[in-house]
Motif scaffolding. Structure first.
Motif, PDB file in Angstrom:
ATOM      1  N   TRP A   1       0.843  -1.199   0.000  1.00  0.00           N
ATOM      2  CA  TRP A   1       0.000   0.000   0.000  1.00  0.00           C
ATOM      3  C   TRP A   1       0.884   1.257   0.000  1.00  0.00           C
ATOM      4  N   GLY A   2       1.882   1.286   0.877  1.00  0.00           N
ATOM      5  CA  GLY A   2       2.828   2.408   0.940  1.00  0.00           C
ATOM      6  C   GLY A   2       3.651   2.483  -0.336  1.00  0.00           C
ATOM      7  N   GLY A   3       4.046   1.300  -0.843  1.00  0.00           N
ATOM      8  CA  GLY A   3       4.815   1.245  -2.080  1.00  0.00           C
ATOM      9  C   GLY A   3       4.037   1.838  -3.239  1.00  0.00           C
ATOM     10  N   GLY A   4       2.710   1.656  -3.206  1.00  0.00           N
ATOM     11  CA  GLY A   4       1.854   2.225  -4.243  1.00  0.00           C
ATOM     12  C   GLY A   4       1.966   3.737  -4.283  1.00  0.00           C
ATOM     13  N   ALA A   5       2.021   4.356  -3.100  1.00  0.00           N
ATOM     14  CA  ALA A   5       2.134   5.815  -3.032  1.00  0.00           C
ATOM     15  C   ALA A   5       3.489   6.260  -3.580  1.00  0.00           C
ATOM     16  N   LEU A   6       4.538   5.523  -3.224  1.00  0.00           N
ATOM     17  CA  LEU A   6       5.878   5.883  -3.696  1.00  0.00           C
ATOM     18  C   LEU A   6       5.967   5.711  -5.215  1.00  0.00           C
ATOM     19  N   ALA A   7       5.327   4.633  -5.720  1.00  0.00           N
ATOM     20  CA  ALA A   7       5.326   4.409  -7.168  1.00  0.00           C
ATOM     21  C   ALA A   7       4.581   5.532  -7.874  1.00  0.00           C
ATOM     22  N   TYR A   8       3.493   5.989  -7.249  1.00  0.00           N
ATOM     23  CA  TYR A   8       2.722   7.103  -7.820  1.00  0.00           C
ATOM     24  C   TYR A   8       3.613   8.333  -7.927  1.00  0.00           C
ATOM     25  N   ASN A   9       4.350   8.630  -6.844  1.00  0.00           N
ATOM     26  CA  ASN A   9       5.258   9.782  -6.867  1.00  0.00           C
ATOM     27  C   ASN A   9       6.318   9.630  -7.952  1.00  0.00           C
ATOM     28  N   ALA A  10       6.855   8.398  -8.051  1.00  0.00           N
ATOM     29  CA  ALA A  10       7.922   8.156  -9.022  1.00  0.00           C
ATOM     30  C   ALA A  10       7.422   8.335 -10.450  1.00  0.00           C
ATOM     31  N   ASN A  11       6.139   8.046 -10.680  1.00  0.00           N
ATOM     32  CA  ASN A  11       5.565   8.186 -12.027  1.00  0.00           C
ATOM     33  C   ASN A  11       5.093   9.603 -12.322  1.00  0.00           C
ATOM     34  N   HIS A  12       5.059  10.435 -11.284  1.00  0.00           N
ATOM     35  CA  HIS A  12       4.570  11.802 -11.468  1.00  0.00           C
ATOM     36  C   HIS A  12       5.563  12.814 -10.920  1.00  0.00           C
ATOM     37  N   THR A  13       6.847  12.637 -11.307  1.00  0.00           N
ATOM     38  CA  THR A  13       7.896  13.515 -10.767  1.00  0.00           C
ATOM     39  C   THR A  13       7.726  14.958 -11.239  1.00  0.00           C
ATOM     40  N   THR A  14       6.994  15.144 -12.333  1.00  0.00           N
ATOM     41  CA  THR A  14       6.816  16.513 -12.836  1.00  0.00           C
ATOM     42  C   THR A  14       5.724  17.252 -12.074  1.00  0.00           C
ATOM     43  N   TYR A  15       4.939  16.527 -11.257  1.00  0.00           N
ATOM     44  CA  TYR A  15       3.875  17.176 -10.484  1.00  0.00           C
ATOM     45  C   TYR A  15       4.477  18.051  -9.392  1.00  0.00           C
ATOM     46  N   PRO A  16       3.817  19.136  -9.038  1.00  0.00           N
ATOM     47  CA  PRO A  16       4.273  19.921  -7.882  1.00  0.00           C
ATOM     48  C   PRO A  16       4.071  19.096  -6.601  1.00  0.00           C
ATOM     49  N   PRO A  17       4.856  19.390  -5.552  1.00  0.00           N
ATOM     50  CA  PRO A  17       4.804  18.577  -4.326  1.00  0.00           C
ATOM     51  C   PRO A  17       3.398  18.428  -3.751  1.00  0.00           C
ATOM     52  N   GLU A  18       2.533  19.467  -3.901  1.00  0.00           N
ATOM     53  CA  GLU A  18       1.205  19.349  -3.291  1.00  0.00           C
ATOM     54  C   GLU A  18       0.319  18.352  -4.039  1.00  0.00           C
ATOM     55  N   ARG A  19       0.720  17.961  -5.238  1.00  0.00           N
ATOM     56  CA  ARG A  19      -0.077  16.945  -5.937  1.00  0.00           C
ATOM     57  C   ARG A  19       0.550  15.557  -5.827  1.00  0.00           C
ATOM     58  N   GLN A  20       1.654  15.461  -5.110  1.00  0.00           N
ATOM     59  CA  GLN A  20       2.236  14.146  -4.847  1.00  0.00           C
ATOM     60  C   GLN A  20       1.848  13.689  -3.435  1.00  0.00           C
ATOM     61  N   ILE A  21       2.052  12.407  -3.188  1.00  0.00           N
ATOM     62  CA  ILE A  21       1.708  11.882  -1.852  1.00  0.00           C
ATOM     63  C   ILE A  21       2.964  11.959  -0.985  1.00  0.00           C
ATOM     64  N   LEU A  22       3.068  13.067  -0.259  1.00  0.00           N
ATOM     65  CA  LEU A  22       4.273  13.319   0.535  1.00  0.00           C
ATOM     66  C   LEU A  22       3.867  13.798   1.928  1.00  0.00           C
ATOM     67  N   GLY A  23       4.825  13.737   2.855  1.00  0.00           N
ATOM     68  CA  GLY A  23       4.630  14.310   4.185  1.00  0.00           C
ATOM     69  C   GLY A  23       3.400  13.775   4.886  1.00  0.00           C
ATOM     70  N   TRP A  24       2.533  14.665   5.374  1.00  0.00           N
ATOM     71  CA  TRP A  24       1.361  14.203   6.141  1.00  0.00           C
ATOM     72  C   TRP A  24       0.399  13.423   5.256  1.00  0.00           C
ATOM     73  N   ARG A  25       0.392  13.744   3.971  1.00  0.00           N
ATOM     74  CA  ARG A  25      -0.496  12.991   3.075  1.00  0.00           C
ATOM     75  C   ARG A  25      -0.046  11.530   2.985  1.00  0.00           C
ATOM     76  N   LEU A  26       1.273  11.350   2.948  1.00  0.00           N
ATOM     77  CA  LEU A  26       1.814   9.984   2.901  1.00  0.00           C
ATOM     78  C   LEU A  26       1.497   9.252   4.211  1.00  0.00           C
ATOM     79  N   ALA A  27       1.658   9.970   5.335  1.00  0.00           N
ATOM     80  CA  ALA A  27       1.378   9.364   6.645  1.00  0.00           C
ATOM     81  C   ALA A  27      -0.089   8.941   6.726  1.00  0.00           C
ATOM     82  N   LEU A  28      -0.983   9.819   6.254  1.00  0.00           N
ATOM     83  CA  LEU A  28      -2.422   9.541   6.289  1.00  0.00           C
ATOM     84  C   LEU A  28      -2.748   8.348   5.380  1.00  0.00           C
ATOM     85  N   TRP A  29      -2.083   8.347   4.234  1.00  0.00           N
ATOM     86  CA  TRP A  29      -2.297   7.260   3.272  1.00  0.00           C
ATOM     87  C   TRP A  29      -1.923   5.912   3.881  1.00  0.00           C
TER      88      TRP A  29
END
Ligand SMILES: [Zn+2]
Length: 202
Positions: free
Chosen positions: A32-60
Motif C-alpha cells: 500500500w505504501g509502495g503504491g504511493a511511492l510508485a505514484y510519486n515516481a511516475n509523477h515527478t513533474t507534479y508539484p509537491p502538493e499533488r504528490q503523496i508526501l509528508g502528512w499525506r503519505l502518513a495519512l495514506w
C-alpha cells in the motif's frame, strides 16, 4: 478458560494463525505504501502538493493499515477473548449433517460458509460466532447447549455435548462420531471437554 495444557499443538495452531494474519497485514501495508511511492515516481513533474508526501503519505499509510486491520481480521488477534454462552439459534441445516462420515469423501460435500451461531452469554449479551458448516455440525451444535469459543480458535466447543453428538476438532470443525485422539482431517489433537467443564464459570 484456556486451551488445556494437553493440547500444545493447538497453542501452536493459534500462534501460527495469528502470525499469518500479522504477516499478511505487514505485506499489505508495505504494498500500500509502495503504491504511493510508485505514484510519486511516475509523477515527478507534479508539484509537491499533488504528490503523496509528508502528512499525506502518513495519512495514506494509516488508511492502508486500518483497511488491512479489517481485511486480515486482526481484531481476532488483538481483541478476541474466550467467550461462552448458550446456543439460542443457529443457521445449520439438518439435512446436511447426519448421514455424513467425516473420514470419507470429505471433498464431495458442498461447503457451507458463514453459518452464524447465536449465543446468549451469562451476562445476557448476545454473541455471534461465524463458522463454516461441516458434516455433523448440526448434530454437534444443539440449541440449548453451552458453547465456549476459546481465544484464537475458529470453532466453539460444546460443553454439554453428549457422546452421540460426537467430538469436535476446534481447528477445522470436523466432527468425529467416535472418540479418537487426533483429528482424522487435520491431524491436530482434540480437546477433552471434561477438562473445560471443570473450569466453566471462571
Ligand atoms: Zn481437524
Amino acid at each position: 478458560m484456556r486451551i488445556p495444557k494437553q493440547n500444545r499443538d493447538l497453542w501452536r495452531f493459534v500462534l501460527r494463525r495469528d502470525l499469518k494474519s500479522l504477516s499478511l497485514w505487514a505485506v499489505w501495508v508495505l504494498l500500500w505504501g509502495g503504491g504511493a511511492l510508485a505514484y510519486n515516481a511516475n509523477h515527478t513533474t507534479y508539484p509537491p502538493e499533488r504528490q503523496i508526501l509528508g502528512w499525506r503519505l502518513a495519512l495514506w499509510i494509516l488508511a492502508g493499515a486500518v483497511i488491512g486491520f479489517f481485511l486480515f481480521r486482526l481484531s481476532r488477534v488483538f481483541f478476541q477473548r474466550t467467550r461462552s454462552g448458550v446456543l439460542i439459534s443457529s443457521g445449520l441445516s439438518r439435512d446436511y449433517a447426519p448421514s455424513q462420515d467425516p473420514g470419507k469423501g470429505r471433498l464431495s460435500y458442498d461447503y457451507r460458509l458463514n453459518k452464524v451461531l447465536h449465543l446468549r452469554r451469562p451476562n445476557g449479551k448476545r454473541l455471534r460466532v461465524r463458522i463454516e458448516e461441516k458434516p455433523g455440525s448440526y448434530v454437534y451444535y444443539r440449541e440449548g447447549d453451552r458453547l465456549v469459543r476459546l481465544h484464537g480458535l475458529p470453532y466453539p466447543l460444546n460443553l454439554d455435548a453428549r457422546e452421540e453428538q460426537g467430538t469436535l476438532c476446534v481447528a477445522c470443525g470436523c466432527v468425529h462420531k467416535t472418540k479418537v485422539p487426533l483429528c482424522v482431517s487435520c491431524g491436530l489433537s482434540l480437546i477433552d471437554v471434561e477438562l473445560l467443564r471443570e473450569k466453566d464459570g471462571e
